[in-house]
Write a protein that holds these residues in place. Structure first.
Motif, PDB file in Angstrom:
ATOM      1  N   LEU A   1      -1.536   5.537   8.369  1.00 28.33           N
ATOM      2  CA  LEU A   1      -2.753   5.384   7.570  1.00 28.33           C
ATOM      3  C   LEU A   1      -2.314   4.979   6.168  1.00 28.33           C
ATOM      4  CD1 LEU A   1      -5.848   5.630   7.497  1.00 28.33           C
ATOM      5  CD2 LEU A   1      -5.556   7.995   6.752  1.00 28.33           C
ATOM      6  N   THR A   2      -2.624   3.737   5.794  1.00 28.41           N
ATOM      7  CA  THR A   2      -2.155   3.155   4.540  1.00 28.41           C
ATOM      8  C   THR A   2      -3.336   2.807   3.655  1.00 28.41           C
ATOM      9  OG1 THR A   2      -0.261   2.172   5.693  1.00 28.41           O
ATOM     10  CG2 THR A   2      -0.791   1.293   3.519  1.00 28.41           C
TER      11      THR A   2
ATOM     12  N   GLY B   1       0.804  -1.210   0.000  1.00 28.91           N
ATOM     13  CA  GLY B   1       0.000   0.000   0.000  1.00 28.91           C
ATOM     14  C   GLY B   1       0.838   1.261   0.000  1.00 28.91           C
ATOM     15  N   ARG B   2       0.169   2.376   0.291  1.00 29.86           N
ATOM     16  CA  ARG B   2       0.835   3.681   0.270  1.00 29.86           C
ATOM     17  C   ARG B   2       0.359   4.509   1.453  1.00 29.86           C
ATOM     18  NH1 ARG B   2      -0.366   8.657  -2.312  1.00 29.86           N
ATOM     19  NH2 ARG B   2      -2.259   7.740  -3.169  1.00 29.86           N
TER      20      ARG B   2
ATOM     21  N   THR C   1      -9.213  -0.475  -2.102  1.00 27.46           N
ATOM     22  CA  THR C   1     -10.361   0.259  -1.567  1.00 27.46           C
ATOM     23  C   THR C   1     -10.379   0.269  -0.046  1.00 27.46           C
ATOM     24  OG1 THR C   1     -11.743  -1.729  -1.642  1.00 27.46           O
ATOM     25  CG2 THR C   1     -11.751  -0.300  -3.588  1.00 27.46           C
ATOM     26  N   ALA C   2      -9.338  -0.254   0.580  1.00 21.48           N
ATOM     27  CA  ALA C   2      -9.289  -0.340   2.039  1.00 21.48           C
ATOM     28  C   ALA C   2      -8.268   0.642   2.606  1.00 21.48           C
ATOM     29  CB  ALA C   2      -8.937  -1.761   2.477  1.00 21.48           C
ATOM     30  N   LEU C   3      -8.474   0.989   3.866  1.00 16.12           N
ATOM     31  CA  LEU C   3      -7.510   1.765   4.634  1.00 16.12           C
ATOM     32  C   LEU C   3      -7.067   0.929   5.830  1.00 16.12           C
ATOM     33  CD1 LEU C   3      -9.113   5.336   4.821  1.00 16.12           C
ATOM     34  CD2 LEU C   3      -7.164   4.631   3.426  1.00 16.12           C
ATOM     35  N   SER C   4      -5.764   0.808   6.004  1.00 17.11           N
ATOM     36  CA  SER C   4      -5.209   0.173   7.193  1.00 17.11           C
ATOM     37  C   SER C   4      -4.776   1.274   8.150  1.00 17.11           C
ATOM     38  CB  SER C   4      -4.012  -0.712   6.829  1.00 17.11           C
ATOM     39  OG  SER C   4      -3.374  -1.204   7.994  1.00 17.11           O
TER      40      SER C   4
END
Length: 331
Positions: free
Chosen positions: A214-215, A192-193, A219-222
């Motif tokens: 916050l990655t 991710g980014r 379509t998801a956020l970790s």
């Protein structure tokens, strides 16, 4: 407690992609005291079923030949991924940090076995060559040059969480509370980014809640949340994590998620809906003078470029607050 918000040192994402192994940066933070590097390495999924594996064992078929050692010493105690950095003379300094691992999915799944390590490197600025080695699986020594913030930027922008700006608001009233989140496995956060800088989400006295990462992954956020407390609030937080008898409810209960711990709970707010989510992973520890908990959550990405979080940590005496977090590259 000397927790600080450092300077993001990398946007994260995959930095090594080979057939034997991929390595990605989950998080990299520069501080005057050192470089914190959170890495996740993943091997390919073994698509053989049990009978095929047994046949290979009986036939004496082993893995690939070991990769040559050039920067590694001829013998060492490692059996998996080694990580180090090169000084100006080209000498490798091998580092050892915290480790966690996963065996990966079933052979019909998606994710292969993984290793995650958090390393504390010395103060490094401008750039650093990072070296990876795992000769036992045929992975050759690989050097990746990482660009880093300069010393002046790191010294100027590193700040204690107790002095960092705090921008919060009162939760809307009324709110419809429910339990939700994404019905997915843990996302491949190493691919991710980073889409938001670390920031303080809530603070009062000697208790604070911090957004450390916050990655965006598809379509998801970790989301990684750090909760810290001292003295009386530490004792209250520890007591809240060890209730006498508190079985989970038989149906999803937002009130249970809000108060169960460890550490703070979060909900994503949209219009008048507050959607509380369970942590994917969490760890905590402390005593009657200092408490620390880390939890990772998975949320849906917002429709716009702002993620609104409802943050609660009642056992530490923090009031519920709402925080608008700008999300880079969305909207």
């Amino acid at each position: 407690m000397t927790e600080t918000l450092g300077v993001p040192a990398h946007d994260a994402g995959l930095i090594v992609e080979r057939p034997e192994l991929t390595v990605g940066i989950v998080h990299a933070i520069s501080r005057p005291t050192g470089l914190e590097l959170d890495l996740l390495a993943r091997r390919p999924l073994d698509r053989r079923d049990a009978s095929e594996r047994q046949a290979d064992i009986r036939a004496g078929r082993t893995g690939p030949p070991a990769a040559p050692r050039r920067l590694l010493p001829p013998y060492d105690e490692g059996i998996d991924l080694r990580v180090g950095w090169l000084d100006q003379s080209g000498r490798a300094h091998w580092e050892f940090g915290s480790w966690s691992s996963s065996s990966g999915d079933h052979f019909e799944g998606t994710h292969g076995p993984s290793l995650r390590t958090v390393l504390a490197l010395p103060p490094l600025f401008d750039h650093v060559p990072v070296v990876f080695a795992w000769p036992e699986i045929g992975f050759p020594e690989t050097v990746v040059d990482l660009s880093l913030p300069d010393r002046a930027t790191v010294e100027r922008d590193t700040i204690s969480i107790w002095d960092a700006p705090l921008r919060v608001g009162r939760p809307p009233d009324p709110l419809r509370h429910r339990v939700g989140g994404l019905d997915v496995d843990e996302p491949a956060i190493e691919a991710g980014r980073i889409v938001a800088a670390p920031r303080v989400l809530s603070r009062d006295g000697d208790a604070a809640v911090v957004l450390t990462r916050l990655t965006a992954v598809g379509t998801a956020l970790s989301v990684e949340i750090l909760s810290v407390a001292g003295e009386e609030r530490a004792r209250a937080a520890m007591a809240g994590d060890y209730p006498p008898s508190r079985p989970p409810p038989s149906v999803p209960d937002p009130g249970y998620l809000r108060t169960r711990g460890p550490g703070a709970a979060i909900a994503a707010v949209h219009d008048r809906d507050a959607v509380w989510v369970e942590p994917h992973t969490c760890s905590f520890g402390g005593d009657d003078r200092a408490y620390r908990a880390t939890a990772e959550f998975v949320l849906s990405r917002p429709a716009g470029d702002v993620l609104t979080l409802l943050v609660a940590w009642p056992s530490a005496g923090l009031p519920d607050v709402c925080v608008d977090v700008p999300v880079l590259g969305f909207g």
